[in-house]
Motif scaffolding. Sequence first.
Motif, PDB file in Angstrom:
ATOM      1  N   LEU A  40      78.126 -13.142   1.550  1.00 57.94           N
ATOM      2  CA  LEU A  40      77.342 -12.395   0.559  1.00 57.94           C
ATOM      3  C   LEU A  40      78.162 -11.271  -0.065  1.00 57.94           C
ATOM      4  CD1 LEU A  40      74.680 -12.255  -0.868  1.00 57.94           C
ATOM      5  CD2 LEU A  40      73.772 -10.889   0.997  1.00 57.94           C
ATOM      6  N   ILE A  43      80.488 -12.661  -2.633  1.00 62.66           N
ATOM      7  CA  ILE A  43      79.842 -12.860  -3.944  1.00 62.66           C
ATOM      8  C   ILE A  43      79.741 -11.512  -4.672  1.00 62.66           C
ATOM      9  CG2 ILE A  43      77.716 -13.552  -5.117  1.00 62.66           C
ATOM     10  CD1 ILE A  43      77.200 -15.502  -2.791  1.00 62.66           C
ATOM     11  N   SER A  47      81.450 -10.593  -8.239  1.00 62.25           N
ATOM     12  CA  SER A  47      80.613 -10.117  -9.351  1.00 62.25           C
ATOM     13  C   SER A  47      81.110  -8.763  -9.863  1.00 62.25           C
ATOM     14  CB  SER A  47      79.154  -9.977  -8.902  1.00 62.25           C
ATOM     15  OG  SER A  47      78.589 -11.238  -8.625  1.00 62.25           O
ATOM     16  N   GLU A  50      84.332  -9.265 -11.804  1.00 60.19           N
ATOM     17  CA  GLU A  50      84.043  -9.885 -13.113  1.00 60.19           C
ATOM     18  C   GLU A  50      83.496  -8.860 -14.102  1.00 60.19           C
ATOM     19  OE1 GLU A  50      83.039 -14.602 -12.238  1.00 60.19           O
ATOM     20  OE2 GLU A  50      81.398 -13.236 -12.712  1.00 60.19           O
ATOM     21  N   LYS A  51      82.597  -8.022 -13.618  1.00 57.37           N
ATOM     22  CA  LYS A  51      81.964  -7.047 -14.524  1.00 57.37           C
ATOM     23  C   LYS A  51      82.955  -5.956 -14.934  1.00 57.37           C
ATOM     24  CE  LYS A  51      78.045  -6.518 -12.079  1.00 57.37           C
ATOM     25  NZ  LYS A  51      76.712  -6.003 -11.724  1.00 57.37           N
ATOM     26  N   LYS A  56      85.765 -14.049 -16.088  1.00 59.34           N
ATOM     27  CA  LYS A  56      84.894 -14.962 -15.349  1.00 59.34           C
ATOM     28  C   LYS A  56      85.753 -15.893 -14.495  1.00 59.34           C
ATOM     29  CE  LYS A  56      80.533 -14.350 -16.753  1.00 59.34           C
ATOM     30  NZ  LYS A  56      79.417 -14.182 -15.815  1.00 59.34           N
ATOM     31  N   PHE A  57      85.317 -16.109 -13.273  1.00 60.03           N
ATOM     32  CA  PHE A  57      86.004 -17.049 -12.388  1.00 60.03           C
ATOM     33  C   PHE A  57      85.153 -18.302 -12.268  1.00 60.03           C
ATOM     34  CE2 PHE A  57      87.077 -12.785 -10.731  1.00 60.03           C
ATOM     35  CZ  PHE A  57      88.453 -12.829 -10.864  1.00 60.03           C
ATOM     36  N   ASN A  58      85.807 -19.428 -11.965  1.00 54.39           N
ATOM     37  CA  ASN A  58      85.006 -20.593 -11.601  1.00 54.39           C
ATOM     38  C   ASN A  58      85.206 -20.872 -10.109  1.00 54.39           C
ATOM     39  OD1 ASN A  58      87.181 -22.539 -11.179  1.00 54.39           O
ATOM     40  ND2 ASN A  58      87.442 -22.493 -13.413  1.00 54.39           N
ATOM     41  N   LEU A  59      84.327 -21.683  -9.582  1.00 52.19           N
ATOM     42  CA  LEU A  59      84.307 -21.879  -8.134  1.00 52.19           C
ATOM     43  C   LEU A  59      85.627 -22.446  -7.614  1.00 52.19           C
ATOM     44  CD1 LEU A  59      82.547 -21.573  -5.654  1.00 52.19           C
ATOM     45  CD2 LEU A  59      81.610 -23.850  -6.091  1.00 52.19           C
ATOM     46  N   LEU A  62      88.232 -19.822  -7.133  1.00 55.94           N
ATOM     47  CA  LEU A  62      87.938 -18.899  -6.034  1.00 55.94           C
ATOM     48  C   LEU A  62      88.187 -19.539  -4.676  1.00 55.94           C
ATOM     49  CD1 LEU A  62      84.690 -17.361  -7.559  1.00 55.94           C
ATOM     50  CD2 LEU A  62      86.916 -16.235  -7.316  1.00 55.94           C
TER      51      LEU A  62
ATOM     52  N   GLN B  81      68.999 -11.572  -2.496  1.00 58.26           N
ATOM     53  CA  GLN B  81      70.233 -11.219  -1.790  1.00 58.26           C
ATOM     54  C   GLN B  81      70.470  -9.720  -1.688  1.00 58.26           C
ATOM     55  OE1 GLN B  81      73.051 -13.604  -4.041  1.00 58.26           O
ATOM     56  NE2 GLN B  81      72.874 -15.277  -2.579  1.00 58.26           N
ATOM     57  N   TYR B 105      73.204  -9.976 -15.755  1.00 58.96           N
ATOM     58  CA  TYR B 105      74.529 -10.517 -15.429  1.00 58.96           C
ATOM     59  C   TYR B 105      74.364 -11.813 -14.647  1.00 58.96           C
ATOM     60  CZ  TYR B 105      78.829 -11.137 -12.790  1.00 58.96           C
ATOM     61  OH  TYR B 105      79.934 -11.676 -12.205  1.00 58.96           O
ATOM     62  N   ILE B 106      75.259 -12.752 -14.881  1.00 56.41           N
ATOM     63  CA  ILE B 106      75.207 -14.044 -14.171  1.00 56.41           C
ATOM     64  C   ILE B 106      76.578 -14.329 -13.574  1.00 56.41           C
ATOM     65  CG2 ILE B 106      74.836 -16.532 -14.409  1.00 56.41           C
ATOM     66  CD1 ILE B 106      73.024 -15.878 -16.818  1.00 56.41           C
ATOM     67  N   ASN B 107      76.626 -14.544 -12.269  1.00 60.00           N
ATOM     68  CA  ASN B 107      77.854 -14.986 -11.603  1.00 60.00           C
ATOM     69  C   ASN B 107      77.810 -16.512 -11.564  1.00 60.00           C
ATOM     70  OD1 ASN B 107      79.667 -15.899  -9.584  1.00 60.00           O
ATOM     71  ND2 ASN B 107      79.683 -13.878  -8.634  1.00 60.00           N
ATOM     72  N   GLU B 108      78.568 -17.119 -12.476  1.00 60.71           N
ATOM     73  CA  GLU B 108      78.512 -18.579 -12.639  1.00 60.71           C
ATOM     74  C   GLU B 108      79.033 -19.306 -11.397  1.00 60.71           C
ATOM     75  OE1 GLU B 108      77.468 -20.093 -15.461  1.00 60.71           O
ATOM     76  OE2 GLU B 108      77.336 -18.366 -16.823  1.00 60.71           O
ATOM     77  N   ALA B 109      80.085 -18.760 -10.799  1.00 60.18           N
ATOM     78  CA  ALA B 109      80.729 -19.463  -9.686  1.00 60.18           C
ATOM     79  C   ALA B 109      79.807 -19.596  -8.483  1.00 60.18           C
ATOM     80  CB  ALA B 109      82.008 -18.734  -9.290  1.00 60.18           C
ATOM     81  N   TYR B 110      79.076 -18.542  -8.196  1.00 60.64           N
ATOM     82  CA  TYR B 110      78.235 -18.543  -6.990  1.00 60.64           C
ATOM     83  C   TYR B 110      76.741 -18.578  -7.281  1.00 60.64           C
ATOM     84  CZ  TYR B 110      82.540 -17.506  -4.495  1.00 60.64           C
ATOM     85  OH  TYR B 110      83.805 -17.564  -3.977  1.00 60.64           O
ATOM     86  N   GLN B 112      74.753 -16.529  -8.708  1.00 57.09           N
ATOM     87  CA  GLN B 112      74.034 -15.295  -8.418  1.00 57.09           C
ATOM     88  C   GLN B 112      73.638 -14.647  -9.737  1.00 57.09           C
ATOM     89  OE1 GLN B 112      75.871 -11.487  -7.312  1.00 57.09           O
ATOM     90  NE2 GLN B 112      74.825 -11.651  -5.351  1.00 57.09           N
ATOM     91  N   GLU B 114      71.905 -11.172 -11.576  1.00 61.95           N
ATOM     92  CA  GLU B 114      71.520  -9.766 -11.425  1.00 61.95           C
ATOM     93  C   GLU B 114      70.409  -9.457 -12.413  1.00 61.95           C
ATOM     94  OE1 GLU B 114      74.517  -6.357 -11.016  1.00 61.95           O
ATOM     95  OE2 GLU B 114      73.720  -6.123 -13.031  1.00 61.95           O
ATOM     96  N   LYS B 133      69.695  -8.522  -6.933  1.00 54.31           N
ATOM     97  CA  LYS B 133      70.610  -9.669  -6.939  1.00 54.31           C
ATOM     98  C   LYS B 133      69.920 -10.838  -6.261  1.00 54.31           C
ATOM     99  CE  LYS B 133      74.846  -6.962  -6.967  1.00 54.31           C
ATOM    100  NZ  LYS B 133      75.936  -6.420  -6.169  1.00 54.31           N
TER     101      LYS B 133
END
Lengths: 82, 139
Positions: A40, A43, A47, A50-51, A56-59, A62, B81, B105-110, B112, B114, B133
């Motif tokens: 967690l 993640i 995040s 990224e902000k 932006k990362f892709n899975l 990572l 979360q 906000y959007i975490n595309e990879a995971y 998640q 916000e 989150k």
Amino acid sequence: MTRDLLLKGIQNIFRDIFDEDNLVIEDSTNSGEIEDWDSLNHINLISAIEKEYKIKFNLGELIALKNVGAMIDLMIEKLKNT
Amino acid sequence: MKSYKFADIKVGLEETFFIKINSEKVEKFLEISGDSNPLHTDSQYSKSKGFLNKVVYGMLTSSFYSTLVGVYLPGKYCFLQGIDIQFSKPVYIGDILKISGKVSYINEAYKQVEIKAFMMNQDNIKISKATIKVGIIDE
């Protein structure tokens, strides 16, 4: 942005996420060395990065990362394209 | 109940709902939490501290942030979360709260998401705000 600046920048993010004001990270730092670096918080870390850096990362990217140094390498690549 | 999937969620997506705070909710929260602080249970005491009446538990009103994400945004596929809440004004029995949230906000990879959320009372005064989150478990 230089590699040193990036390291200092993400060190501040690490300190915030892991609630350790004196945490020092280096290229070789990995999730096994920081007690609270669980899935967690990972993640939350991604995040926050990224902000902060507007990237932006892709899975797939990572999953391949082994340590902080690899993360900074990836960030440098992404920041070149912004 | 809403059931937004990850692919449906975009930055700016909003949901809102309303709820009235009654004494039954406060009494049930007291029973569940055991928080018998006189600020919430003794109107004479709360008035002596400068409040208009017994103050409704902040964590009771915060439970509606759980409802916001679990029922409205994203709804069915939500997995809470983390939540960071700040209280700004007291809530009293009889207040009608408007609970709103917007994807920030959007975490595309995971997967998640916000959500920036806030609550207003019937006088249009903000009583709290939160950053929430949530994971999306739509697979």
